[in-house]
Enzyme design. Structure first.
Site, PDB file in Angstrom:
ATOM      1  N   SER A  45       0.831  -1.119  -0.034  1.00  0.00           N
ATOM      2  CA  SER A  45       0.144   0.044   0.103  1.00  0.00           C
ATOM      3  C   SER A  45       0.994   1.219   0.066  1.00  0.00           C
ATOM      4  CB  SER A  45      -0.829   0.014   1.226  1.00  0.00           C
ATOM      5  OG  SER A  45      -1.661   1.127   1.442  1.00  0.00           O
ATOM      6  N   TYR A  72      -3.192   0.011   9.994  1.00  0.00           N
ATOM      7  CA  TYR A  72      -3.313  -0.666   8.712  1.00  0.00           C
ATOM      8  C   TYR A  72      -1.957  -0.673   7.930  1.00  0.00           C
ATOM      9  CZ  TYR A  72      -3.937  -0.670   3.515  1.00  0.00           C
ATOM     10  OH  TYR A  72      -3.840  -1.107   2.286  1.00  0.00           O
ATOM     11  N   LYS A 109     -17.233  -2.436  -0.264  1.00  0.00           N
ATOM     12  CA  LYS A 109     -16.264  -2.119   0.638  1.00  0.00           C
ATOM     13  C   LYS A 109     -16.584  -0.731   1.711  1.00  0.00           C
ATOM     14  CE  LYS A 109     -12.002  -1.516  -0.738  1.00  0.00           C
ATOM     15  NZ  LYS A 109     -10.756  -1.058  -1.655  1.00  0.00           N
TER      16      LYS A 109
END
Length: 253
Positions: A45, A72, A109
């Site tokens: 990411s 995250y 999502k």
């Protein structure tokens, strides 16, 4: 093996959940791919770049310098570091630092779906788009910049790694050009054929100190291994997404 799934909730602060789902599980898959000599491609990411003060280079020597801003991002960064340190690896592997992906099939999502999808819902339901105010003087409201990438471009890159003998490693996956949230919003209204109506709202305090105001992928590494196709601009990608998938069918809002 394409290991693209992850727990992506940037509001969640439960380090144990991220450790289990984004680190330990990925390590198990890596080990299986190594044992059975299966090519392995996974999603990292752009959140791993933190506030961007260390730049956005996918040079693996820079990885230890990065300081992700939330749980995250820390979990994705931890796996990147673990992967490059392993003495035994799959026969071919790559980790992709996804930047801001938008496009078809993100409808499940919820709050973690793209600004493009959530913005379109706002426009259709409320006839306006809400964007976060800026809390940094060098950025005007709406002029925070992200590297927005259309999911079809992402798939093209992933397929390229499947069929070509690309060197293993970690690669950025963005367009290489940052564009503002205002530009994205204007593209949504344009695709819908509606006048622009944008309102700025307060950013939740929980993310104000950890918000990325600018992301832009350094794409030289991907280009250097032979990937030559152009990426969609925000304007073109949003038009393709809205007119080709969202608005005509009217089943995702």
């Amino acid at each position: 093996i394409y290991h693209i799934g992850a727990r992506t909730d940037t509001f969640l602060q439960d380090e144990a959940t991220f450790h289990e789902l984004n680190l330990a599980y990925s390590q198990k898959l890596w080990t299986l791919a190594t044992t059975y000599q299966i090519p392995f491609f996974y999603a990292s990411s752009a959140a791993t770049y933190g506030d961007g003060s260390q730049g956005f280079s996918d040079d693996e020597k820079q990885l230890p310098l990065l300081q992700p801003l939330n749980a995250y991002a820390r979990s994705k960064h931890a796996f990147d570091l673990w992967a490059i340190a392993q003495p035994h690896k799959p026969p071919r592997w790559a980790g992709f630092k996804f930047f801001n992906v938008y496009g078809p099939n993100e409808y499940h999502k919820g709050a973690m779906s793209s600004v493009a999808y959530r913005g379109l819902l706002q426009i259709l339901q409320e006839n306006e788009l809400r964007l976060f105010r800026s809390y940094r003087p060098e950025y005007k409201d709406g002029e925070q910049k992200r590297d927005f990438i259309y999911v079809k471009d992402v798939v093209d890159v992933l397929y390229f790694f499947l069929v070509e003998e690309v060197p293993s490693g970690i690669y950025n996956l963005g367009t290489g050009k940052a564009e503002t949230f205002l530009e994205l919003g204007e593209a949504l209204f344009r695709a819908l054929g509606r006048p622009v109506r944008i309102r700025f709202i307060d950013m939740p305090e929980v993310i104000r100190e950890k918000y990325q105001y600018f992301t832009e992928a350094d794409m030289r590494k991907l280009r250097s291994v032979g990937y030559a196709r152009p990426f969609h601009s925000v304007r073109d990608g949003i038009e393709a997404y809205v007119r080709g998938y969202l608005y005509p069918e009217r089943r995702y809002w």
